[in-house]
Design a protein around this motif. Structure first.
Motif, PDB file in Angstrom:
ATOM      1  N   ALA A 188      32.342-102.161  66.936  1.00 45.98           N
ATOM      2  CA  ALA A 188      32.698-100.827  66.455  1.00 45.98           C
ATOM      3  C   ALA A 188      31.476 -99.915  66.460  1.00 45.98           C
ATOM      4  CB  ALA A 188      33.285-100.923  65.045  1.00 45.98           C
ATOM      5  N   LEU A 189      30.319-100.473  66.136  1.00 47.03           N
ATOM      6  CA  LEU A 189      29.093 -99.678  66.127  1.00 47.03           C
ATOM      7  C   LEU A 189      28.760 -99.186  67.533  1.00 47.03           C
ATOM      8  CD1 LEU A 189      26.778 -98.770  64.204  1.00 47.03           C
ATOM      9  CD2 LEU A 189      25.557-100.830  64.873  1.00 47.03           C
ATOM     10  N   HIS A 190      28.841-100.071  68.510  1.00 45.93           N
ATOM     11  CA  HIS A 190      28.560 -99.667  69.887  1.00 45.93           C
ATOM     12  C   HIS A 190      29.531 -98.582  70.350  1.00 45.93           C
ATOM     13  CE1 HIS A 190      25.306-102.141  71.407  1.00 45.93           C
ATOM     14  NE2 HIS A 190      25.792-103.176  70.749  1.00 45.93           N
ATOM     15  N   HIS A 191      30.776 -98.704  69.942  1.00 47.22           N
ATOM     16  CA  HIS A 191      31.770 -97.713  70.341  1.00 47.22           C
ATOM     17  C   HIS A 191      31.483 -96.351  69.718  1.00 47.22           C
ATOM     18  CE1 HIS A 191      35.677 -96.253  71.681  1.00 47.22           C
ATOM     19  NE2 HIS A 191      35.895 -95.791  70.462  1.00 47.22           N
ATOM     20  N   ALA A 192      30.911 -96.357  68.500  1.00 45.80           N
ATOM     21  CA  ALA A 192      30.721 -95.107  67.763  1.00 45.80           C
ATOM     22  C   ALA A 192      29.388 -94.419  68.047  1.00 45.80           C
ATOM     23  CB  ALA A 192      30.835 -95.382  66.258  1.00 45.80           C
ATOM     24  N   LEU A 193      28.418 -95.155  68.596  1.00 44.95           N
ATOM     25  CA  LEU A 193      27.089 -94.575  68.803  1.00 44.95           C
ATOM     26  C   LEU A 193      26.990 -93.873  70.154  1.00 44.95           C
ATOM     27  CD1 LEU A 193      24.745 -97.450  67.529  1.00 44.95           C
ATOM     28  CD2 LEU A 193      25.395 -95.348  66.331  1.00 44.95           C
ATOM     29  N   PRO A 194      26.140 -92.843  70.242  1.00 43.85           N
ATOM     30  CA  PRO A 194      25.876 -92.246  71.558  1.00 43.85           C
ATOM     31  C   PRO A 194      25.125 -93.235  72.438  1.00 43.85           C
ATOM     32  CG  PRO A 194      24.423 -91.320  69.891  1.00 43.85           C
ATOM     33  CD  PRO A 194      25.409 -92.166  69.157  1.00 43.85           C
ATOM     34  N   LYS A 195      25.392 -93.173  73.729  1.00 45.11           N
ATOM     35  CA  LYS A 195      24.767 -94.087  74.676  1.00 45.11           C
ATOM     36  C   LYS A 195      23.863 -93.319  75.620  1.00 45.11           C
ATOM     37  CE  LYS A 195      27.972 -97.980  74.875  1.00 45.11           C
ATOM     38  NZ  LYS A 195      28.558 -97.702  73.572  1.00 45.11           N
ATOM     39  N   ALA A 196      22.683 -93.902  75.869  1.00 50.10           N
ATOM     40  CA  ALA A 196      21.785 -93.347  76.873  1.00 50.10           C
ATOM     41  C   ALA A 196      22.098 -93.931  78.243  1.00 50.10           C
ATOM     42  CB  ALA A 196      20.331 -93.636  76.501  1.00 50.10           C
ATOM     43  N   GLU A 197      22.532 -95.204  78.238  1.00 54.07           N
ATOM     44  CA  GLU A 197      22.967 -95.895  79.450  1.00 54.07           C
ATOM     45  C   GLU A 197      24.092 -96.841  79.048  1.00 54.07           C
ATOM     46  OE1 GLU A 197      19.894 -97.652  81.749  1.00 54.07           O
ATOM     47  OE2 GLU A 197      18.810 -95.772  82.010  1.00 54.07           O
ATOM     48  N   ASP A 198      24.719 -97.479  80.033  1.00 54.57           N
ATOM     49  CA  ASP A 198      25.865 -98.327  79.732  1.00 54.57           C
ATOM     50  C   ASP A 198      25.538 -99.397  78.697  1.00 54.57           C
ATOM     51  OD1 ASP A 198      27.496 -96.947  81.431  1.00 54.57           O
ATOM     52  OD2 ASP A 198      27.285 -98.337  83.116  1.00 54.57           O
ATOM     53  N   ARG A 199      24.354 -99.958  78.764  1.00 53.10           N
ATOM     54  CA  ARG A 199      23.991-101.063  77.874  1.00 53.10           C
ATOM     55  C   ARG A 199      23.033-100.644  76.761  1.00 53.10           C
ATOM     56  NH1 ARG A 199      25.082-106.265  80.035  1.00 53.10           N
ATOM     57  NH2 ARG A 199      25.981-106.166  82.127  1.00 53.10           N
ATOM     58  N   LEU A 200      22.833 -99.356  76.572  1.00 50.29           N
ATOM     59  CA  LEU A 200      21.872 -98.887  75.569  1.00 50.29           C
ATOM     60  C   LEU A 200      22.532 -97.905  74.614  1.00 50.29           C
ATOM     61  CD1 LEU A 200      19.118 -98.554  74.290  1.00 50.29           C
ATOM     62  CD2 LEU A 200      18.481 -96.991  76.152  1.00 50.29           C
ATOM     63  N   SER A 201      22.722 -98.351  73.356  1.00 48.28           N
ATOM     64  CA  SER A 201      23.241 -97.496  72.290  1.00 48.28           C
ATOM     65  C   SER A 201      22.094 -97.079  71.387  1.00 48.28           C
ATOM     66  CB  SER A 201      24.310 -98.240  71.475  1.00 48.28           C
ATOM     67  OG  SER A 201      25.366 -98.681  72.302  1.00 48.28           O
ATOM     68  N   VAL A 202      22.179 -95.857  70.863  1.00 49.69           N
ATOM     69  CA  VAL A 202      21.059 -95.272  70.117  1.00 49.69           C
ATOM     70  C   VAL A 202      21.540 -94.808  68.744  1.00 49.69           C
ATOM     71  CG1 VAL A 202      19.290 -93.475  70.097  1.00 49.69           C
ATOM     72  CG2 VAL A 202      20.012 -94.492  72.269  1.00 49.69           C
ATOM     73  N   LEU A 203      20.802 -95.200  67.713  1.00 51.92           N
ATOM     74  CA  LEU A 203      21.094 -94.749  66.354  1.00 51.92           C
ATOM     75  C   LEU A 203      19.860 -94.035  65.814  1.00 51.92           C
ATOM     76  CD1 LEU A 203      22.982 -94.571  63.965  1.00 51.92           C
ATOM     77  CD2 LEU A 203      22.260 -96.859  63.257  1.00 51.92           C
ATOM     78  N   ALA A 204      19.985 -92.726  65.616  1.00 53.02           N
ATOM     79  CA  ALA A 204      18.883 -91.906  65.121  1.00 53.02           C
ATOM     80  C   ALA A 204      19.381 -91.095  63.931  1.00 53.02           C
ATOM     81  CB  ALA A 204      18.371 -90.984  66.234  1.00 53.02           C
TER      82      ALA A 204
END
Length: 353
Positions: A188-204
């Motif tokens: 769920a976290l990966h789905h909700a976070l913005p992604k820089a690339e397909d395999r990179l999720s970013v939480l800021a």
């Protein structure tokens, strides 16, 4: 080098467990169940008795593999429930089941196919370059095929989302994260976070929100990433607040980033002494240039930390960052430094360890 076995047991079980641990090739370590987060995360196996389970249940330790319930007799049903909540999949009674315990520990020691890890980048001083290096490590990991979580804890910085050019993409920021029961679902976290690339999720952090990060939220996100098989990369500030302490306790490696100057050496020594206490594994990364001719090895000797990587600046990088499209070539000095760091926490390295 034997793997570590964390024993959270009453004294009457120690001799039997120590004998089984030695037979299975482990080095037994002990800790207080109320304060055992780091060995809980890093030990290959954990043995717990019913009394320790009661303490662990209130301490909020995350689920993990390799947990075995140990008792003098048949454990009560309540202990089994607590053990299952923490990830246990077996229980033994000692000394009757010592052979079974040795076999179970030997199975746990077999090489793991999908090990996970967390690495934190920490600046020794302002302008050291830890934020940019954390981006480079996260991008390197994602492009190597690792599902990656980049966690930006530096609330005083520009934000990893801004540096990656994704600040306008929809998705959760730290201030939006609410936890129920101290846990968060990684998918769920990966789905909700913005992604820089397909395999990179970013939480800021949200730039216009000054709400302080919560230590329990930081720990829960790191635990979720590790449990999901992600590589977790953290960009840390130099502040000693609870969220930073919680992050450091949850990482496998902290990379202290400094410059080859007298000021850089002094700041690195001070930062390491102030923030990196205990048994956390620490390495040094040195970013040039050196106005006084100090070499990276000399800086490492002065700071008293092993040198993991050194690199010179890329004159084209500021323009890439300004445009929000950081291009980090694997052959560039920054790319090679990022690869050296990723190599320490990548699946192949961790299996070899």
């Amino acid at each position: 080098m034997p793997d570590e076995l964390l024993a959270l047991l009453s004294p009457d079980l120690h001799d039997d467990v120590a004998r089984c641990a030695a037979a299975a090739g482990y080095r037994m370590v002990t800790a207080d169940p109320r304060d055992c987060r780091r060995p809980w995360l890093t030990s290959r196996a954990v043995l717990v008795d019913p009394d320790a389970l009661d303490v662990l249940a209130t301490a909020g330790q995350p689920r993990r593999a390799g947990v075995i319930l140990v008792a003098n007799g048949e454990p009560p049903a309540r202990s089994w429930r607590l053990a299952l909540d923490l990830g246990a999949d077996d229980a033994v009674s000692l000394p009757a089941d010592d052979g079974r315990l040795v076999r179970a520990l030997s199975v746990i020691r077999a090489p793991r196919r999908n090990p996970v890890g967390a690495v934190a980048l920490l600046p020794a001083h302002g302008g050291a370059g830890a934020s940019v290096l954390s981006l480079a490590v996260a991008l390197t990991a994602a492009r190597a095929g690792s599902h990656t979580l980049l966690l930006d804890l530096d609330e005083g910085g520009p934000g990893a989302d801004l540096l990656l050019g994704i600040e306008d993409r929809p998705g959760l920021r730290w201030q939006d994260l609410s936890l129920e029961g101290g846990a968060v679902s990684a998918p769920a976290l990966h789905h909700a976070l913005p992604k820089a690339e397909d395999r990179l999720s970013v939480l800021a952090s949200r730039g216009d929100d000054c709400t302080a990060l919560r230590a329990d939220a930081v720990s829960a996100v790191i635990d979720a990433g590790r449990g999901n098989g992600d590589l977790v990369v953290l960009d840390l500030p130099r502040e000693s607040h609870p969220a930073v302490v919680a992050a450091i306790e949850s990482t496998d490696l902290v990379v202290l980033v400094t410059t080859p100057t007298v000021v850089g050496c002094a700041a690195a020594r001070r930062t390491a002494k102030r923030l990196l206490t205990g048994d956390v594994q620490v390495a040094l990364c040195v970013r040039g240039p050196s106005p006084g001719g100090l070499r990276a090895g000399q800086v490492a000797d002065a700071v008293g930390l092993p040198l993991l990587a050194s690199y010179r600046p890329d004159p084209r990088l500021p323009a890439h960052l300004e445009s929000g499209r950081p291009h980090i070539s694997p052959r560039s000095p920054l790319g090679r430094a990022a690869q050296a760091i990723y190599g320490r926490v990548s699946p192949g390295e961790r299996i070899a360890a």
